[in-house]
Design a protein around this motif. Structure first.
Motif, PDB file in Angstrom:
ATOM      1  N   LYS A 103       0.833  -1.197   0.000  1.00  0.00           N
ATOM      2  CA  LYS A 103       0.000   0.000   0.000  1.00  0.00           C
ATOM      3  C   LYS A 103       0.867   1.246   0.000  1.00  0.00           C
ATOM      4  O   LYS A 103       2.000   1.239   0.464  1.00  0.00           O
ATOM      5  N   ILE A 104       0.311   2.316  -0.508  1.00  0.00           N
ATOM      6  CA  ILE A 104       1.064   3.560  -0.675  1.00  0.00           C
ATOM      7  C   ILE A 104       1.599   4.087   0.655  1.00  0.00           C
ATOM      8  O   ILE A 104       2.738   4.554   0.724  1.00  0.00           O
TER       9      ILE A 104
ATOM     10  N   PRO B 129       7.809  -3.017  17.937  1.00  0.00           N
ATOM     11  CA  PRO B 129       6.870  -3.903  17.232  1.00  0.00           C
ATOM     12  C   PRO B 129       5.653  -3.159  16.663  1.00  0.00           C
ATOM     13  O   PRO B 129       5.172  -3.490  15.577  1.00  0.00           O
ATOM     14  N   SER B 130       5.179  -2.141  17.383  1.00  0.00           N
ATOM     15  CA  SER B 130       4.041  -1.357  16.862  1.00  0.00           C
ATOM     16  C   SER B 130       4.433  -0.652  15.577  1.00  0.00           C
ATOM     17  O   SER B 130       3.660  -0.634  14.615  1.00  0.00           O
ATOM     18  N   TYR B 131       5.624  -0.062  15.561  1.00  0.00           N
ATOM     19  CA  TYR B 131       6.082   0.615  14.347  1.00  0.00           C
ATOM     20  C   TYR B 131       6.243  -0.378  13.194  1.00  0.00           C
ATOM     21  O   TYR B 131       5.827  -0.103  12.067  1.00  0.00           O
ATOM     22  N   ILE B 132       6.823  -1.512  13.481  1.00  0.00           N
ATOM     23  CA  ILE B 132       7.038  -2.526  12.435  1.00  0.00           C
ATOM     24  C   ILE B 132       5.703  -2.949  11.820  1.00  0.00           C
ATOM     25  O   ILE B 132       5.616  -3.181  10.612  1.00  0.00           O
ATOM     26  N   ARG B 133       4.659  -3.001  12.631  1.00  0.00           N
ATOM     27  CA  ARG B 133       3.333  -3.357  12.100  1.00  0.00           C
ATOM     28  C   ARG B 133       2.837  -2.320  11.099  1.00  0.00           C
ATOM     29  O   ARG B 133       2.138  -2.665  10.148  1.00  0.00           O
ATOM     30  N   TYR B 134       3.207  -1.052  11.272  1.00  0.00           N
ATOM     31  CA  TYR B 134       2.847  -0.028  10.276  1.00  0.00           C
ATOM     32  C   TYR B 134       3.520  -0.347   8.946  1.00  0.00           C
ATOM     33  O   TYR B 134       2.894  -0.262   7.893  1.00  0.00           O
ATOM     34  N   GLU B 135       4.798  -0.684   9.008  1.00  0.00           N
ATOM     35  CA  GLU B 135       5.537  -0.975   7.774  1.00  0.00           C
ATOM     36  C   GLU B 135       5.088  -2.285   7.126  1.00  0.00           C
ATOM     37  O   GLU B 135       5.204  -2.439   5.919  1.00  0.00           O
TER      38      GLU B 135
ATOM     39  N   ASP C 103       1.998  -3.370   7.192  1.00  0.00           N
ATOM     40  CA  ASP C 103       0.578  -3.237   6.859  1.00  0.00           C
ATOM     41  C   ASP C 103      -0.319  -4.172   7.669  1.00  0.00           C
ATOM     42  O   ASP C 103      -1.318  -4.673   7.179  1.00  0.00           O
ATOM     43  N   THR C 104       0.060  -4.401   8.926  1.00  0.00           N
ATOM     44  CA  THR C 104      -0.809  -5.191   9.793  1.00  0.00           C
ATOM     45  C   THR C 104      -1.480  -4.316  10.837  1.00  0.00           C
ATOM     46  O   THR C 104      -2.282  -4.808  11.631  1.00  0.00           O
ATOM     47  N   SER C 105      -1.138  -3.023  10.827  1.00  0.00           N
ATOM     48  CA  SER C 105      -1.746  -2.058  11.740  1.00  0.00           C
ATOM     49  C   SER C 105      -1.642  -0.674  11.112  1.00  0.00           C
ATOM     50  O   SER C 105      -0.771  -0.430  10.283  1.00  0.00           O
ATOM     51  N   GLU C 106      -2.534   0.197  11.516  1.00  0.00           N
ATOM     52  CA  GLU C 106      -2.503   1.572  11.016  1.00  0.00           C
ATOM     53  C   GLU C 106      -2.277   2.521  12.184  1.00  0.00           C
ATOM     54  O   GLU C 106      -2.792   2.304  13.281  1.00  0.00           O
ATOM     55  N   PRO C 107      -1.516   3.595  11.948  1.00  0.00           N
ATOM     56  CA  PRO C 107      -1.267   4.548  13.027  1.00  0.00           C
ATOM     57  C   PRO C 107      -2.524   5.343  13.372  1.00  0.00           C
ATOM     58  O   PRO C 107      -3.404   5.526  12.533  1.00  0.00           O
ATOM     59  N   THR C 108      -2.562   5.823  14.598  1.00  0.00           N
ATOM     60  CA  THR C 108      -3.634   6.725  14.995  1.00  0.00           C
ATOM     61  C   THR C 108      -3.447   8.041  14.228  1.00  0.00           C
ATOM     62  O   THR C 108      -2.384   8.296  13.656  1.00  0.00           O
ATOM     63  N   GLN C 109      -4.454   8.868  14.257  1.00  0.00           N
ATOM     64  CA  GLN C 109      -4.359  10.167  13.597  1.00  0.00           C
ATOM     65  C   GLN C 109      -3.210  10.977  14.196  1.00  0.00           C
ATOM     66  O   GLN C 109      -2.435  11.604  13.466  1.00  0.00           O
TER      67      GLN C 109
END
Length: 68
Positions: A2-3, A31-37, A39-45
């Motif tokens: 994803k973009i 681990p939370s940051y790695i999930r962003y990269e 694509d298994t989690s999205e950051p909060t606003q």
């Protein structure tokens, strides 16, 4: 990929940051940051805005709505 994930990884590497450094800057676990990269989690606003500030880009750029 994803973009958002693509731009997140590209910007992190462009700035020479490790995933650990990014997690520290965002005050989240690595681990939370790695999930962003991965694509298994999205950051909060709030976290998304912090990412944009770190890279001095717009949230629209990170989300693929606008080019630099």
């Amino acid at each position: 990929m994803k973009i958002f994930q693509q731009r997140l990884i590209e910007q992190r590497k462009l700035f020479g940051f490790t995933q650990r450094e990014m997690s520290e800057k965002l005050q989240i676990t690595q681990p939370s940051y790695i999930r962003y990269e991965n694509d298994t989690s999205e950051p909060t606003q709030e976290c998304l805005v912090k990412i944009a500030d770190i890279f001095d880009v717009s949230v629209d750029f990170l989300l693929g709505r606008k080019e630099i």
